[in-house]
Design a protein around this motif. Sequence first.
Motif, PDB file in Angstrom:
ATOM      1  N   VAL A 102      -2.520  -6.316   9.689  1.00  0.00           N
ATOM      2  CA  VAL A 102      -2.418  -5.495   8.484  1.00  0.00           C
ATOM      3  C   VAL A 102      -1.905  -4.105   8.838  1.00  0.00           C
ATOM      4  N   VAL A 103      -0.956  -3.632   8.038  1.00  0.00           N
ATOM      5  CA  VAL A 103      -0.470  -2.266   8.139  1.00  0.00           C
ATOM      6  C   VAL A 103      -0.666  -1.628   6.767  1.00  0.00           C
ATOM      7  N   ALA A 104      -1.420  -0.549   6.720  1.00  0.00           N
ATOM      8  CA  ALA A 104      -1.597   0.183   5.465  1.00  0.00           C
ATOM      9  C   ALA A 104      -0.593   1.322   5.432  1.00  0.00           C
ATOM     10  N   ALA A 105       0.097   1.439   4.310  1.00  0.00           N
ATOM     11  CA  ALA A 105       1.031   2.547   4.115  1.00  0.00           C
ATOM     12  C   ALA A 105       0.572   3.338   2.885  1.00  0.00           C
ATOM     13  N   ALA A 106       1.321   4.329   2.501  1.00  0.00           N
ATOM     14  CA  ALA A 106       0.896   5.242   1.437  1.00  0.00           C
ATOM     15  C   ALA A 106       0.691   4.550   0.091  1.00  0.00           C
ATOM     16  N   PHE A 107       1.436   3.493  -0.190  1.00  0.00           N
ATOM     17  CA  PHE A 107       1.332   2.841  -1.490  1.00  0.00           C
ATOM     18  C   PHE A 107       0.787   1.417  -1.437  1.00  0.00           C
ATOM     19  N   HIS A 108       1.090   0.686  -0.380  1.00  0.00           N
ATOM     20  CA  HIS A 108       0.739  -0.734  -0.335  1.00  0.00           C
ATOM     21  C   HIS A 108       0.206  -1.127   1.040  1.00  0.00           C
ATOM     22  N   ASP A 109      -0.448  -2.273   1.058  1.00  0.00           N
ATOM     23  CA  ASP A 109      -0.846  -2.897   2.315  1.00  0.00           C
ATOM     24  C   ASP A 109       0.178  -3.981   2.625  1.00  0.00           C
ATOM     25  N   HIS A 110       0.487  -4.114   3.903  1.00  0.00           N
ATOM     26  CA  HIS A 110       1.506  -5.055   4.355  1.00  0.00           C
ATOM     27  C   HIS A 110       0.871  -5.968   5.390  1.00  0.00           C
ATOM     28  N   LEU A 111       1.109  -7.249   5.243  1.00  0.00           N
ATOM     29  CA  LEU A 111       0.508  -8.253   6.116  1.00  0.00           C
ATOM     30  C   LEU A 111       1.606  -8.936   6.924  1.00  0.00           C
ATOM     31  N   PHE A 112       1.342  -9.095   8.195  1.00  0.00           N
ATOM     32  CA  PHE A 112       2.248  -9.824   9.064  1.00  0.00           C
ATOM     33  C   PHE A 112       1.498 -11.055   9.549  1.00  0.00           C
ATOM     34  N   VAL A 113       1.959 -12.220   9.093  1.00  0.00           N
ATOM     35  CA  VAL A 113       1.309 -13.495   9.402  1.00  0.00           C
ATOM     36  C   VAL A 113       2.294 -14.355  10.184  1.00  0.00           C
ATOM     37  N   PRO A 114       1.795 -15.338  10.941  1.00  0.00           N
ATOM     38  CA  PRO A 114       2.730 -16.216  11.648  1.00  0.00           C
ATOM     39  C   PRO A 114       3.756 -16.795  10.672  1.00  0.00           C
ATOM     40  N   GLU A 115       5.029 -16.759  11.058  1.00  0.00           N
ATOM     41  CA  GLU A 115       6.071 -17.150  10.111  1.00  0.00           C
ATOM     42  C   GLU A 115       5.894 -18.569   9.577  1.00  0.00           C
ATOM     43  N   ASP A 116       5.369 -19.474  10.369  1.00  0.00           N
ATOM     44  CA  ASP A 116       5.168 -20.844   9.911  1.00  0.00           C
ATOM     45  C   ASP A 116       4.050 -20.959   8.875  1.00  0.00           C
ATOM     46  N   ASP A 117       3.215 -19.940   8.760  1.00  0.00           N
ATOM     47  CA  ASP A 117       2.093 -19.950   7.820  1.00  0.00           C
ATOM     48  C   ASP A 117       2.355 -19.119   6.568  1.00  0.00           C
ATOM     49  N   ALA A 118       3.551 -18.595   6.418  1.00  0.00           N
ATOM     50  CA  ALA A 118       3.839 -17.648   5.333  1.00  0.00           C
ATOM     51  C   ALA A 118       3.545 -18.229   3.955  1.00  0.00           C
ATOM     52  N   ASP A 119       4.044 -19.420   3.675  1.00  0.00           N
ATOM     53  CA  ASP A 119       3.852 -19.993   2.340  1.00  0.00           C
ATOM     54  C   ASP A 119       2.376 -20.266   2.047  1.00  0.00           C
TER      55      ASP A 119
END
Length: 140
Positions: A102-119
């Motif tokens: 998880v990366v929190a920025a000023a407006f939103h939270d952003h998630l980086f998940v394994p690409e094969d698990d994205a859907d």
Amino acid sequence: MNAITDLSQLLAEMTPELRAGRYVFVSVDAEVAATIDGPVMSFVEDEGVTLILQAERADALGLTYEFVAAWITLTVHSALDAVGLTAAVSRALTEVDISCNVVAAAFHDHLFVPEDDADRAVVALESLSSTSRAAVQGDS
């Protein structure tokens, strides 16, 4: 636009948006980091500068990485001092055995998940939001 601190409202209003591309985390020294244009994120650690880059960019620069991720943005304006959003999202993804950075920025939270698990991650997050919306509407 006011940032939301209430966890119930954050969960009810969040919509996970899967962004195009493949993303990687690399660590480089500060001098190298200064020469790399357009990282999604940079963070200075004692061991070096961590960058999140598109995988193709890292490949073109000859940078090594171990983890290829998909990028999901939670499109709700979350306050940086909101309590529980990261925990709730992590719990929902843990229940379907998906790791998350998880990366929190000023407006939103952003998630980086394994690409094969994205859907599957998007489905789990949409379910969390739907359940939360129903609970909030039931309280009204």
